[in-house]
Design a protein around this motif. Sequence first.
Motif, PDB file in Angstrom:
ATOM      1  N   THR A 455       0.837  -1.189   0.000  1.00 14.74           N
ATOM      2  CA  THR A 455       0.000   0.000   0.000  1.00 14.74           C
ATOM      3  C   THR A 455       0.886   1.259   0.000  1.00 14.74           C
ATOM      4  O   THR A 455       2.085   1.176   0.333  1.00 14.74           O
ATOM      5  CB  THR A 455      -0.918  -0.003   1.221  1.00 14.74           C
ATOM      6  N   PRO A 456       0.340   2.411  -0.347  1.00 16.16           N
ATOM      7  CA  PRO A 456       1.160   3.642  -0.315  1.00 16.16           C
ATOM      8  C   PRO A 456       1.765   3.915   1.054  1.00 16.16           C
ATOM      9  O   PRO A 456       2.909   4.381   1.144  1.00 16.16           O
ATOM     10  CB  PRO A 456       0.158   4.733  -0.735  1.00 16.16           C
ATOM     11  N   PHE A 462       8.568   2.067   4.363  1.00 16.25           N
ATOM     12  CA  PHE A 462       9.758   1.331   3.931  1.00 16.25           C
ATOM     13  C   PHE A 462      10.878   2.291   3.551  1.00 16.25           C
ATOM     14  O   PHE A 462      12.041   2.106   3.925  1.00 16.25           O
ATOM     15  CB  PHE A 462       9.393   0.425   2.764  1.00 16.25           C
ATOM     16  N   VAL A 463      10.550   3.362   2.828  1.00 13.98           N
ATOM     17  CA  VAL A 463      11.560   4.342   2.407  1.00 13.98           C
ATOM     18  C   VAL A 463      12.136   5.060   3.622  1.00 13.98           C
ATOM     19  O   VAL A 463      13.347   5.283   3.730  1.00 13.98           O
ATOM     20  CB  VAL A 463      10.941   5.330   1.401  1.00 13.98           C
TER      21      VAL A 463
END
Length: 479
Positions: A455-456, A462-463
Amino acid sequence: MATEGLTCPECGSSNIVDDQLYSQPQLVCEDCGSVISEGLLTTTASEEVQGTDIAYRYTTAVDKQPCRNLIKGLQRLRAFCRILRLKTDTEQMSETFYKQAYSHPHFINVSLQKKEVLVGCCVLVSCRLCNWPIGMGTICSLLEADPNLLGVVYLQMMKTLKIEAPNTAIIEMLEAHCQEYKLRPEHVSEGLSEDVKALTKRATALIELAADTWIVTGRQPVPMMIACTFLAWQSLRPTKDRLKYSVDKFCQMAKVNRNQTAPKRVMELKKVLSKLGQEIPWLRVEVTLANVMPHVDDIMENQSALLRRAMRTYEESLQDEDQPDPQEDPPGEHATLASPEGAAPCQTSRDPEHPPPAQPCLAACEPDGERAQAPSDAGPTTGTDVQQEDDDEPLDHADARPLLVPVETWSKKYLFVPPCVRHPKKRKRRAETPMPEVTGDEDISDSEIDMYIRTPQEVRDFVKTKEILSEEEEEEEEQ
């Protein structure tokens, strides 16, 4: 208030009236107005107009609620009765005993452990009163309690509630049972008569042997006593006249009620005796069911040694089956037995052509702690499992019915096991659910693909996490 016969002490007038001043009665003379008596706070029961003092326990209509420990104890008691599959009458009797004992002063101020053990004691005494075969070992295993503590609480409960439970010790009942047999010379012929004391002694030895080999486990006592008495009568004087008697004919001769299960117990005892008789080293003939009676004296004399030898021989036979082509036979462990009169001292040897040198005779084998363990050391079991009367099924493991159980069970690993292990009840095999066949070429639906797409929010997390980890690595390199 009564005023008859009263006179005024001031003027001597008898015109005295009862003047109610609020709630305080007074006697007043109407002629002079003097007060004769006042403040009478005590009256008779018939003159009492106010309410009497009543204790608090009589003014409330609410019954006393049971405590939490009593409620938990009753729940645990009902659970035990469900596990043991007791009847409703037995369960109600157990609850009645538990409530009476719990409210008694001897069990109010005791530890919580004793109150938990009291549950098992009530179930045990109810089972004994209802003639249900449950022993203390079963109750201890269910409660996970100390047997000594269970025995102390059981005796205290029996004494407190004045309960007389029947004695279920089969050895203690055997002496009275042997007295019922009409085997005296005035009842039967001389060749068939037998002394009651000798008969009881031999029957007791057979009962103990049956207990050591698990034949008594879960069985009714009457058929077992009939079988042991019959075999004791035959083995004391194994003549042709006695050996041709069957159990039914023996009971008819001794004027005792016949039992349908007694012949099965006789066959089981004979098979155990024949297995032990095969381990007697000085016998040159094979001991079978037909000729085992003349050797019962030797078997009873060396019972402990023969039991160990029989179990050791059975274990060696199992090892030979696992290793069908051994290069060398394992060296036999030499043990001596008490031989009968007139027989030379014999050594245990697997090779009769080359016997070892003679050694002094002993009454028992050498101690062997690992191999001489009883079958009860192999795993948990109880001595009170109720076994249904099976049909004429052999005890030998080779003739046992095929069961839906693994090969490595007690009935295979040990020579003497309880009947419930030797002949377990058949259980229905559950239908196995077929496993789905997965080849990797199946179609994937869109919903399954969406499960693997981030998902966004997951992408941003994660980033961000990756940036934090990279910054920490740079700081470590600079240091």
